[in-house]
Write an enzyme that holds these catalytic residues in place. Structure first.
Site, mmCIF file in Angstrom:
data_model
loop_
_atom_site.group_PDB
_atom_site.id
_atom_site.type_symbol
_atom_site.label_atom_id
_atom_site.label_comp_id
_atom_site.label_asym_id
_atom_site.label_seq_id
_atom_site.Cartn_x
_atom_site.Cartn_y
_atom_site.Cartn_z
ATOM 1 N N ASP A 110 -3.453 0.428 7.118
ATOM 2 C CA ASP A 110 -2.561 0.473 5.620
ATOM 3 C C ASP A 110 -2.104 -0.973 5.652
ATOM 4 O O ASP A 110 -2.259 -1.513 4.625
ATOM 5 C CB ASP A 110 -1.474 1.234 5.989
ATOM 6 C CG ASP A 110 -1.788 2.958 5.909
ATOM 7 O OD1 ASP A 110 -2.711 3.418 5.288
ATOM 8 O OD2 ASP A 110 -0.966 3.591 6.534
ATOM 9 N N ASP A 131 1.072 -1.256 -0.032
ATOM 10 C CA ASP A 131 -0.056 0.113 -0.146
ATOM 11 C C ASP A 131 0.822 1.241 0.157
ATOM 12 O O ASP A 131 1.994 1.310 0.871
ATOM 13 C CB ASP A 131 -0.916 0.030 1.342
ATOM 14 C CG ASP A 131 -1.888 1.265 1.152
ATOM 15 O OD1 ASP A 131 -2.554 1.401 0.201
ATOM 16 O OD2 ASP A 131 -1.715 1.839 2.295
ATOM 17 N N GLU A 136 -1.727 -1.205 -5.879
ATOM 18 C CA GLU A 136 -2.940 -0.576 -6.370
ATOM 19 C C GLU A 136 -2.547 0.203 -7.691
ATOM 20 O O GLU A 136 -1.576 0.786 -7.773
ATOM 21 C CB GLU A 136 -3.451 0.494 -5.309
ATOM 22 C CG GLU A 136 -3.814 -0.123 -3.987
ATOM 23 C CD GLU A 136 -4.100 0.985 -3.216
ATOM 24 O OE1 GLU A 136 -5.255 1.326 -2.619
ATOM 25 O OE2 GLU A 136 -3.025 1.747 -2.638
#
Length: 388
Positions: free
Chosen positions: A353, A190, A274
């Site tokens: 996170d 992340d 991501e």
């Protein structure tokens, strides 16, 4: 399958004052030629509907040299490469139009935006045997700092200016590196602003915020620049000082990105991240923090190193990764200020996170057939508390 690849080796040059003047003059002449060729292409299409090619423009170079004797001081292949560079810009323009993307018509280059020229067919003996000089046609032997050896066949030699410094970039054809041995490990990452990377293993990589750290010095240098008269030597000196500070920030950020990417690639077979709309995020109130972190640069380096090492890099949909519980899937909406994720469905409590990183990894695993689907969490489980 090709067993060779191209690799660039970048070295600092130490030219004399006379050589530096020649390098600067070469850049200026190449920049003028680029703009002239761009104007020629625009005029030919506007007046006659004709599209010129790089070959058409290279054929006219002898006429350019006859009309402008100063171009005789520039290597012929360097001038030809200017035409190829412009042609590459137009090919990219038409490719983007065909793909329905934002086209970006080739633009005229100012002196500060044209900072390199290339020898497309350099000699294999360009670097002297003692490794202290490099031969640049029409310029001579220039001192070079060969801080590491290069390998393979030299394909191109580019000379680049960065601020007040000069560099030689040798692009060499080398044997592909051996793939790294499998580790059996998978990880989700992340990206953040407080911490640059948070992994599904529970590891945090601090974000030093290099630009923010240099902001005070940049502010002083920028104000000094604004007070100087345009065209003066003092303004030129102040401008160089600002550029040097920005260059240092960029190098610090690049160094960190390389180290983080290398560590991830060495330790894991699969890396999930991501697919962020970084351009869109750079237009929000978080723009300064996003750009200071340099997520796009990190992902680019990660992709390059993963490909070279034979690792898998997978991007996933980022929606709700920080709001869904990685254990039961319950969606719990929190503001960004809430850094601890508490699931009302199963009672799991962990860092927000880390929860996002675990969800990112979970979304990537189904698309990979040869990865053990049971590897969903690190043995060092980051879950602090669980419930029924």
């Amino acid at each position: 399958m090709e067993n060779t690849t191209l690799r660039a080796f970048k070295y600092r040059l130490r030219p004399t004052k006379a050589q530096e003047a020649q390098l600067t003059e070469t850049l200026i002449l190449c920049q003028r030629l680029y703009n002239g060729m761009l104007e020629e292409r625009r005029g030919a299409y506007r007046k006659a509907g004709k599209s010129l090619t790089a070959y058409d423009q290279m054929k006219s170079l002898p006429e350019v040299k006859a009309a402008l004797p100063e171009y005789a001081s520039v290597n012929a292949q360097v001038l030809q490469d200017v035409a190829k560079r412009l042609d590459k810009s137009f090919k990219g323009f038409f490719r983007r139009i065909k793909a329905g993307q934002k086209a970006g018509y080739p633009r005229f280059k100012g002196r500060d935006r044209y900072d390199s020229f290339t020898y497309p067919q350099p000699s294999q003996n360009s670097v002297t045997a003692d490794g202290k000089h490099i031969y640049l046609p029409k310029i001579g032997n220039v001192r070079i700092r060969l801080h590491r050896p290069f390998a393979g066949k030299i394909k191109t030699l580019a000379v680049k200016r960065e601020g007040a410094e000069w560099y030689a970039v040798l692009t060499c054809e080398v044997q592909k590196a051996k793939l790294l041995p499998p580790t059996g490990s998978t990880v989700g990452i992340d990206l953040g602003v407080n911490h640059l990377v948070i992994t599904s293993d529970g590891e945090f990589v601090d974000n030093p915020r290099f630009l923010r750290s240099a902001r005070k010095r940049l502010r002083v240098a920028q104000r000094s620049l604004c007070r100087k008269k345009r065209g003066s030597k003092r303004r030129k000196k102040a401008k160089a000082a600002v550029a040097k500070l920005h260059l240092k920030v960029r190098r610090q950020r690049d160094d960190l990105h390389h180290k983080v990417a290398r560590k991830l690639v060495q330790q894991h077979d699969l890396i999930a991240h991501e697919e962020l709309n970084i351009t869109g995020l750079a237009r929000t109130r978080m723009a300064n923090s996003v750009l200071d972190a340099g997520w796009a640069g990190l992902l680019d380096k990660l992709a390059s190193k993963a490909e070279e090492a034979g690792r898998q890099l997978i991007g996933v949909d980022p929606r709700y990764t920080s709001q869904d519980c990685h254990q039961c899937g319950h969606r719990e909406k929190h503001s960004l200020s809430v850094r601890e994720f508490t699931c009302k469905g199963c009672g799991a409590v962990l860092n927000r996170d880390i929860n996002a990183a675990l969800n990112i990894l979970a979304r990537a695993l189904p698309s990979v057939g040869n990865v053990d689907q049971r590897v969903m969490r690190s043995p060092r489980s980051p879950v602090l508390q669980g419930g029924e």
